[in-house]
Design a protein around this motif. Structure first.
Motif, short mmCIF file in Angstrom:
data_model
loop_
_atom_site.label_atom_id
_atom_site.label_comp_id
_atom_site.label_asym_id
_atom_site.label_seq_id
_atom_site.Cartn_x
_atom_site.Cartn_y
_atom_site.Cartn_z
N ALA A 47 0.81 -1.22 0.00
CA ALA A 47 0.00 0.00 0.00
C ALA A 47 0.84 1.27 0.00
CB ALA A 47 -0.94 0.00 1.20
N VAL A 48 1.99 1.22 0.68
CA VAL A 48 2.84 2.41 0.77
C VAL A 48 3.44 2.74 -0.59
CG1 VAL A 48 4.92 3.36 1.83
CG2 VAL A 48 3.32 2.03 3.21
N ARG A 49 3.91 1.70 -1.25
CA ARG A 49 4.46 1.88 -2.59
C ARG A 49 3.37 2.41 -3.55
NH1 ARG A 49 7.41 -3.16 -5.46
NH2 ARG A 49 7.95 -2.22 -7.47
N ALA A 50 2.15 1.93 -3.37
CA ALA A 50 1.05 2.41 -4.21
C ALA A 50 0.87 3.91 -4.04
CB ALA A 50 -0.24 1.66 -3.85
N LEU A 51 0.92 4.39 -2.81
CA LEU A 51 0.73 5.84 -2.59
C LEU A 51 1.90 6.65 -3.13
CD1 LEU A 51 -1.16 6.74 0.65
CD2 LEU A 51 -1.97 6.09 -1.61
N ASP A 52 3.11 6.06 -3.15
CA ASP A 52 4.24 6.73 -3.77
C ASP A 52 3.95 7.00 -5.25
OD1 ASP A 52 5.74 6.87 -1.52
OD2 ASP A 52 7.02 5.14 -1.96
N VAL A 53 3.37 6.00 -5.90
CA VAL A 53 3.03 6.18 -7.31
C VAL A 53 2.02 7.30 -7.47
CG1 VAL A 53 2.17 5.07 -9.39
CG2 VAL A 53 3.40 3.71 -7.71
N ARG A 54 1.03 7.31 -6.59
CA ARG A 54 0.01 8.35 -6.66
C ARG A 54 0.65 9.74 -6.62
NH1 ARG A 54 -4.47 10.09 -2.19
NH2 ARG A 54 -2.56 10.57 -1.07
N ASP A 55 1.66 9.89 -5.80
CA ASP A 55 2.29 11.20 -5.66
C ASP A 55 2.99 11.65 -6.94
OD1 ASP A 55 1.35 11.30 -3.12
OD2 ASP A 55 3.23 10.69 -2.16
N ARG A 56 3.30 10.70 -7.83
CA ARG A 56 3.96 11.08 -9.08
C ARG A 56 3.00 11.68 -10.10
NH1 ARG A 56 7.11 5.61 -10.02
NH2 ARG A 56 7.21 6.31 -12.18
N ASP A 57 1.70 11.58 -9.81
CA ASP A 57 0.73 12.09 -10.78
C ASP A 57 0.87 13.60 -10.99
OD1 ASP A 57 -1.39 11.62 -12.59
OD2 ASP A 57 -2.83 12.42 -11.14
N VAL A 58 1.31 14.33 -9.97
CA VAL A 58 1.50 15.79 -10.15
C VAL A 58 2.54 16.07 -11.23
CG1 VAL A 58 0.73 16.69 -7.93
CG2 VAL A 58 3.08 15.88 -8.16
N ASP A 59 3.55 15.20 -11.34
CA ASP A 59 4.59 15.42 -12.37
C ASP A 59 4.02 15.17 -13.76
OD1 ASP A 59 6.57 16.01 -10.47
OD2 ASP A 59 6.84 13.87 -10.07
N LEU A 60 3.17 14.16 -13.86
CA LEU A 60 2.52 13.92 -15.15
C LEU A 60 1.63 15.12 -15.51
CD1 LEU A 60 2.03 11.94 -17.49
CD2 LEU A 60 0.13 10.98 -16.20
N ASP A 61 0.92 15.64 -14.53
CA ASP A 61 0.07 16.80 -14.77
C ASP A 61 0.91 18.00 -15.20
OD1 ASP A 61 -2.23 15.43 -14.18
OD2 ASP A 61 -2.32 16.09 -12.10
N ALA A 62 2.08 18.17 -14.60
CA ALA A 62 2.95 19.28 -14.97
C ALA A 62 3.38 19.15 -16.44
CB ALA A 62 4.17 19.32 -14.06
N ARG A 63 3.71 17.92 -16.84
CA ARG A 63 4.07 17.70 -18.24
C ARG A 63 2.89 18.03 -19.16
NH1 ARG A 63 8.52 13.76 -19.04
NH2 ARG A 63 9.52 13.60 -17.02
N TYR A 64 1.70 17.65 -18.72
CA TYR A 64 0.51 17.95 -19.51
C TYR A 64 0.32 19.46 -19.66
CZ TYR A 64 -4.43 18.65 -20.55
OH TYR A 64 -5.60 19.09 -21.10
N ASN A 65 0.47 20.17 -18.55
CA ASN A 65 0.29 21.63 -18.59
C ASN A 65 1.26 22.29 -19.55
OD1 ASN A 65 -1.76 21.48 -16.69
ND2 ASN A 65 -0.36 21.73 -14.96
N SER A 66 2.53 21.85 -19.52
CA SER A 66 3.53 22.43 -20.43
C SER A 66 3.17 22.16 -21.88
CB SER A 66 4.91 21.83 -20.15
OG SER A 66 5.26 22.03 -18.83
N LEU A 67 2.84 20.91 -22.14
CA LEU A 67 2.55 20.52 -23.52
C LEU A 67 1.30 21.22 -24.04
CD1 LEU A 67 3.50 18.81 -25.85
CD2 LEU A 67 2.28 16.84 -24.88
#
Lengths: 236, 236
Positions: A149-169
């Motif tokens: 479960a802890v590792r799963a939440l780590d992945v969740r936290d990476r979603d902001v970086d994907l969103d940042a890439r989306y915003n730039s693009l």
């Protein structure tokens, strides 16, 4: 525990393992679809695009199998507490992977509409988004397989970086469209493709939260990070 | 049936009725959110937009309540066959309404990014799409309340008309963007809003199929109609 109960317990565990295997299989397929869809777009490979579009039915079929297994498990085994949560989370995780498959197939579908994958910088931006999102999906599947479960939440936290890439693009694409009306059609498709990949990240986030729910019995307490900032004023 | 069984049966029916009531309440709220989001956009009413965005949490909360009730029902009542399907479909229907709520809130969110709702013809096109999609949702909720699977599938068949409206508006928006680069930002938001409403139709379709599944025990045999034709070549 007598022999008979041992047998029942083992068989139940086997059914859960089967469910887990089906979901991991769906996830592997979704990963292939994501890279296949993006390759079809980047290389203008129409045959590959058609393959990816056709293969989406396999993920849909697997989701139906998961639903059937869940129904059967609930009816025959009547699991309680943690097991019940696990079974219901599986249903949700399967639904999220099915949607990821839809988004991947939609990338392939849109690639067929493009006569050439230009501007190249934008295509590279999309490729990077797909790679980043695939890494998230791969990681959340590993967390699911390990029940971590802890590792799963780590992945969740990476979603902001994907969103940042989306915003730039997103911003980059708007500038191409403003500079040259002839690329508006293509860049509109790119905008939707970028949004698809951003949405894949949201579904990975859902999966992560369901892995947590499965383990902890409640949704994670902290708000999920929100990073889509494209709703900022764009017009004069 | 003795007194005791009668009592258990009645109480179980009450719990199902409660679940149904929660879902219908979610649906009503989603309808309000759709019209509120669109009105905020049309009238440039920022305060209303903020209200709609804030109210989305109420739908999310209701979905969590439905999930909790379903978990409790499954654990305590261990329903079989038709009842089990009914309970699981409720979970799916609630998830679809929650997504519809997200799309409605996103319309409100995007409206805040626009300095003015222009071109007016496009705004009118969006309004008509929202009205059409709201009619579909209203009808599918009635079918759900009545447990009317045939009526549910009738609603599903209307999704092609919503898709046709989306396709027309999509093309119209591209022409505005090509004519005048200054509206590209606004029209990009309109493209995403139109796509949101088109997606609401897909979720209504899912709800219709789940009502069918609940009644018949299997998904409807005929393929759902597909009508998003915006993946046609757009570039020279």
């Amino acid at each position: 525990m007598n022999k008979r109960n041992e047998h029942i317990v083992k068989s139940y565990d086997e059914e859960l393992a089967r469910l887990r295997g089906e979901i991991l299989g769906m996830g592997e397929l979704a990963l292939e679809q994501m890279s296949g869809g993006m390759r079809a777009l980047r290389e203008g490979d129409g045959a590959l695009a058609e393959e990816v579009i056709a293969a989406d039915a396999r993920i849909d079929k697997l989701e139906l199998e998961v639903s059937g297994d869940v129904l059967r498990l609930l009816a025959l085994r009547q699991p309680m507490a943690g097991d019940l949560r696990g079974v219901l989370s599986s249903l949700r995780i399967a639904a999220d992977i099915e949607r990821i498959g839809d988004y991947a197939a939609n990338v392939a579908k849109r690639s067929l509409a493009l006569s050439e994958a230009q501007p190249r910088a934008a295509v590279n931006g999309l490729s990077e988004m797909v790679e980043f999102a695939s890494g998230m999906l791969r990681e959340v599947l590993d967390a699911y397989a390990a029940g971590d479960a802890v590792r799963a939440l780590d992945v969740r936290d990476r979603d902001v970086d994907l969103d940042a890439r989306y915003n730039s693009l997103f911003r980059e694409l708007l500038t191409y469209m403003m500079e040259s009306p002839s690329v508006i059609g293509t860049c509109t498709h790119f905008l939707f493709i970028a949004k698809n990949i951003e949405r894949i990240g949201d579904h990975v986030t859902n999966i992560a939260e369901n892995i947590w729910f499965q383990a902890e019995g409640e949704l994670p307490a902290d708000e999920r990070p929100k990073g889509d900032n494209t709703n900022i004023p764009l017009t004069p």
